[in-house]
Scaffold this motif. Structure first.
Motif, PDB file in Angstrom:
ATOM      1  N   LYS A  12     -44.050   6.800   1.191  1.00 38.97           N
ATOM      2  CA  LYS A  12     -44.838   6.319   2.556  1.00 38.97           C
ATOM      3  C   LYS A  12     -43.464   6.508   3.455  1.00 38.97           C
ATOM      4  N   LEU A  13     -42.382   5.586   3.202  1.00 44.45           N
ATOM      5  CA  LEU A  13     -40.888   5.599   3.881  1.00 44.45           C
ATOM      6  C   LEU A  13     -40.511   6.949   4.313  1.00 44.45           C
ATOM      7  N   GLU A  14     -40.629   7.925   3.267  1.00 45.13           N
ATOM      8  CA  GLU A  14     -40.102   9.193   3.640  1.00 45.13           C
ATOM      9  C   GLU A  14     -40.963   9.743   4.707  1.00 45.13           C
ATOM     10  N   GLU A  15     -42.357   9.804   4.817  1.00 46.07           N
ATOM     11  CA  GLU A  15     -42.981  10.339   5.766  1.00 46.07           C
ATOM     12  C   GLU A  15     -42.971   9.768   6.822  1.00 46.07           C
ATOM     13  N   LEU A  16     -42.596   8.273   7.109  1.00 49.49           N
ATOM     14  CA  LEU A  16     -42.055   7.492   8.177  1.00 49.49           C
ATOM     15  C   LEU A  16     -40.789   8.352   8.841  1.00 49.49           C
ATOM     16  N   ALA A  17     -39.859   8.280   7.943  1.00 51.79           N
ATOM     17  CA  ALA A  17     -38.589   9.215   8.368  1.00 51.79           C
ATOM     18  C   ALA A  17     -38.933  10.163   9.130  1.00 51.79           C
ATOM     19  N   ASP A  18     -39.676  11.245   8.387  1.00 47.36           N
ATOM     20  CA  ASP A  18     -40.006  12.575   9.165  1.00 47.36           C
ATOM     21  C   ASP A  18     -40.607  12.315  10.386  1.00 47.36           C
ATOM     22  N   ARG A  19     -41.621  11.293  10.445  1.00 44.50           N
ATOM     23  CA  ARG A  19     -42.303  11.079  11.833  1.00 44.50           C
ATOM     24  C   ARG A  19     -41.277  10.590  12.735  1.00 44.50           C
ATOM     25  N   PHE A  20     -40.476   9.609  12.624  1.00 45.56           N
ATOM     26  CA  PHE A  20     -39.286   9.316  13.375  1.00 45.56           C
ATOM     27  C   PHE A  20     -38.445  10.238  13.728  1.00 45.56           C
ATOM     28  N   GLU A  21     -37.947  10.941  13.069  1.00 46.91           N
ATOM     29  CA  GLU A  21     -37.044  12.069  13.223  1.00 46.91           C
ATOM     30  C   GLU A  21     -37.765  13.149  14.328  1.00 46.91           C
ATOM     31  N   SER A  22     -39.202  13.479  14.040  1.00 45.97           N
ATOM     32  CA  SER A  22     -39.938  14.381  14.737  1.00 45.97           C
ATOM     33  C   SER A  22     -40.050  13.739  16.186  1.00 45.97           C
ATOM     34  N   HIS A  23     -39.507  12.615  16.462  1.00 47.49           N
ATOM     35  CA  HIS A  23     -39.772  12.147  17.860  1.00 47.49           C
ATOM     36  C   HIS A  23     -38.274  11.919  18.315  1.00 47.49           C
ATOM     37  N   GLY A  24     -37.317  12.294  17.620  1.00 45.11           N
ATOM     38  CA  GLY A  24     -35.971  12.512  18.122  1.00 45.11           C
ATOM     39  C   GLY A  24     -35.028  11.464  17.595  1.00 45.11           C
ATOM     40  N   LEU A  25     -35.516  10.334  16.914  1.00 42.40           N
ATOM     41  CA  LEU A  25     -34.911   8.943  16.709  1.00 42.40           C
ATOM     42  C   LEU A  25     -33.794   9.383  15.676  1.00 42.40           C
ATOM     43  N   ASP A  26     -32.575   8.667  15.378  1.00 42.68           N
ATOM     44  CA  ASP A  26     -31.662   8.989  14.558  1.00 42.68           C
ATOM     45  C   ASP A  26     -32.210   7.991  13.433  1.00 42.68           C
ATOM     46  N   VAL A  27     -32.207   9.026  12.365  1.00 43.92           N
ATOM     47  CA  VAL A  27     -32.963   8.238  11.084  1.00 43.92           C
ATOM     48  C   VAL A  27     -31.746   8.165   9.749  1.00 43.92           C
ATOM     49  N   SER A  28     -30.536   8.538  10.090  1.00 42.75           N
ATOM     50  CA  SER A  28     -29.526   8.723   9.226  1.00 42.75           C
ATOM     51  C   SER A  28     -29.305   7.525   8.180  1.00 42.75           C
ATOM     52  N   SER A  29     -29.386   6.291   8.789  1.00 42.57           N
ATOM     53  CA  SER A  29     -29.300   5.197   8.363  1.00 42.57           C
ATOM     54  C   SER A  29     -30.487   4.947   7.304  1.00 42.57           C
ATOM     55  N   PHE A  30     -31.578   5.270   7.809  1.00 40.52           N
ATOM     56  CA  PHE A  30     -32.838   5.276   7.048  1.00 40.52           C
ATOM     57  C   PHE A  30     -32.926   5.967   5.950  1.00 40.52           C
ATOM     58  N   ARG A  31     -32.661   7.412   6.335  1.00 37.30           N
ATOM     59  CA  ARG A  31     -32.685   8.213   4.859  1.00 37.30           C
ATOM     60  C   ARG A  31     -31.660   7.810   4.032  1.00 37.30           C
ATOM     61  N   ASP A  32     -30.305   7.357   4.306  1.00 39.56           N
ATOM     62  CA  ASP A  32     -29.500   6.707   3.213  1.00 39.56           C
ATOM     63  C   ASP A  32     -30.144   5.850   2.262  1.00 39.56           C
ATOM     64  N   ALA A  33     -30.768   4.796   3.127  1.00 43.23           N
ATOM     65  CA  ALA A  33     -31.303   3.525   2.482  1.00 43.23           C
ATOM     66  C   ALA A  33     -32.625   4.191   1.646  1.00 43.23           C
ATOM     67  N   ILE A  34     -33.252   5.161   1.843  1.00 50.28           N
ATOM     68  CA  ILE A  34     -34.342   5.811   1.153  1.00 50.28           C
ATOM     69  C   ILE A  34     -33.814   6.405  -0.296  1.00 50.28           C
ATOM     70  N   ASP A  35     -32.605   7.001   0.120  1.00 52.23           N
ATOM     71  CA  ASP A  35     -32.030   7.646  -1.078  1.00 52.23           C
ATOM     72  C   ASP A  35     -31.483   6.806  -2.028  1.00 52.23           C
ATOM     73  N   GLU A  36     -30.842   5.561  -1.568  1.00 50.83           N
ATOM     74  CA  GLU A  36     -30.655   4.562  -2.322  1.00 50.83           C
ATOM     75  C   GLU A  36     -31.606   4.057  -3.210  1.00 50.83           C
ATOM     76  N   ALA A  37     -32.852   3.888  -2.545  1.00 43.04           N
ATOM     77  CA  ALA A  37     -33.857   3.444  -3.361  1.00 43.04           C
ATOM     78  C   ALA A  37     -34.422   4.338  -4.167  1.00 43.04           C
ATOM     79  N   SER A  38     -34.609   5.419  -3.742  1.00 45.01           N
ATOM     80  CA  SER A  38     -35.115   6.666  -4.998  1.00 45.01           C
ATOM     81  C   SER A  38     -34.054   6.647  -6.355  1.00 45.01           C
ATOM     82  N   ASP A  39     -32.960   6.426  -6.000  1.00 46.68           N
ATOM     83  CA  ASP A  39     -31.938   6.464  -7.184  1.00 46.68           C
ATOM     84  C   ASP A  39     -32.213   5.363  -7.940  1.00 46.68           C
TER      85      ASP A  39
END
Lengths: 321, 81
Positions: free
Chosen positions: A140-167
């Motif tokens: 769900k968080l990955e979907e949210l990241a896509d949605r925020f990114e599609s709106h032009g928001l900077d999601v780099s920190s969010f994606r890093d946090a998701i990657d850490e959670a996935s690991d």
């Protein structure tokens, strides 16, 4: 004279011994009363504990039943919970059948042996359920990241946090597989997911689409055409053409035709062939050929409409809001 | 005189019984009422957080946390009595 001495000594001995014996008997009686009282207290406490164990198992079962995990995992976990409930029932019988302090003490010793194995099972079932739910939350968080990114928001920190959670999730899944998972692993996973979730909350405060905009989220296997005044994210595998090329505000490519993230903004005409995920905000039209699924709102204050298609589908969004 | 008295009593009784009750005679009072406008509830759109599923994730995380902490509490049992 000797006889008289002897009698005197005997009388004295009896006189001294009797009160001590009486006091001893009284003491034993008091001790028995005390043991009866603590027997009742301990039994009540043990029954409460075993009932709590049973209620916990029932709640877990209810949660597993209500969750949207696959049938295979659901049946497997439910069978284990049933088995667990049976063992808790066995423990309950042992406590119930104890008639006195000694029997209860023996019952608790037996339960302690049972509990060593049962608590391991309970932990593993709880952890497995936890991991399945965490996996869903990360999706769900990955979907949210896509949605925020599609709106032009900077999601780099969010994606890093998701990657850490996935690991962390992958690490726990491996340990769960070989039975070496510990509470500290679960706590670490939880913390990583919480960190990612906090990032999502920050971005949610920045995500404020215009009420006059529409939104479309679609997956297509085939081809698509997106035009209008939009802000969009395109991800997938295939070829994409954007006109004007200056509308691209981010382009991240992977191996061969993999498009990790293509963000466009403005008045655009985007075409693509392959397998794609498209999220667009604004006023536009998305025409898809092939098969796939979609979710859209023509206007932001409306409800989402979902569906699938197997031939082609056109969505107008944002017009007339 | 006696006949007059009987006549008067009968007359009073007749008039009393035949006269319609006062409630029936007065038509129900109709007071003109002006229709009061009733406010129709306007459906409020869900908040962005709710629509994004943030609230659901929060709830799910809390429930999972509770389940694990309860298990830890159960594990703290002492069997020595």
């Amino acid at each position: 004279m000797n006889l008289a001495k002897f009698m005197l000594i005997l009388l004295l001995t009896i006189a001294l011994a009797y009160p001590a014996a009486a006091a001893d008997g009284e003491g034993k009686g008091k001790a028995n009363d005390f043991r009866d009282k603590i027997f009742e207290t301990h039994k009540e406490r043990a029954m409460k504990w075993v009932e709590s164990c049973y209620r916990w198992a029932e709640r877990l079962e209810e949660k597993v039943r209500a969750s949207n995990i696959g049938d295979e995992a659901k049946n497997r976990i439910q069978a284990r919970i049933e088995n667990m409930k049976g063992e808790i029932g066995e423990m309950r019988s042992k406590i119930e059948n104890a008639k006195n302090y000694s029997e209860l003490r023996d019952a608790m010793r037996e339960i302690r042996t049972l509990w060593i194995e049962l608590s391991k099972q309970m932990r593993l079932i709880a952890y497995e359920h936890f991991v399945i739910q965490m996996e869903k939350i990360i999706e769900k968080l990955e979907e949210l990241a896509d949605r925020f990114e599609s709106h032009g928001l900077d999601v780099s920190s969010f994606r890093d946090a998701i990657d850490e959670a996935s690991d962390a999730l992958e690490g726990v899944k491996a340990k769960l597989g070989d039975g070496t998972v510990k509470y500290s692993d679960i706590a670490n996973l939880r913390q990583k997911v919480m960190n990612a979730f906090e990032e999502s909350k920050k971005l949610a405060r920045e995500y404020r689409p215009k009420l006059s905009d529409g939104i479309v989220m679609a997956n297509v296997s085939g081809s698509f055409k997106l035009n209008g005044t939009v802000m969009a994210l395109i991800k997938g595998n295939g070829t994409v053409n954007v006109e004007p090329t200056g509308a691209k505000i981010k382009e991240s490519k992977g191996k061969e035709n993999v498009i990790e993230a293509l963000v466009v903004r403005g008045k655009v005409n985007v075409t693509g062939e392959g397998d794609f995920k498209i999220i667009a905000h604004g006023n536009g039209t998305l025409t898809m050929n092939g098969n796939g699924s979609y979710t859209y709102k023509q206007c932001m204050n409306q409800k989402f409409v979902n569906g699938t298609f197997s031939d082609g589908f056109t969505i107008n969004f944002g017009f007339g809001c | 005189m006696k006949q007059l008295a009987i006549f008067l009593i009968l007359s009073i009784l007749f008039l009393g019984c035949s006269a319609p009750p006062s409630e029936k005679t007065t038509p129900p009072k109709i007071t003109p009422t002006t229709p009061t406008p009733t406010a129709t509830p306007i459906p409020t759109p869900p908040s962005i957080e709710s629509e994004l599923g943030i609230e659901d994730i929060q709830k799910e995380l809390e429930e999972l946390e509770k389940l694990l902490s309860e298990l830890q509490e159960l594990e703290n049992i002492t069997f020595e009595i």
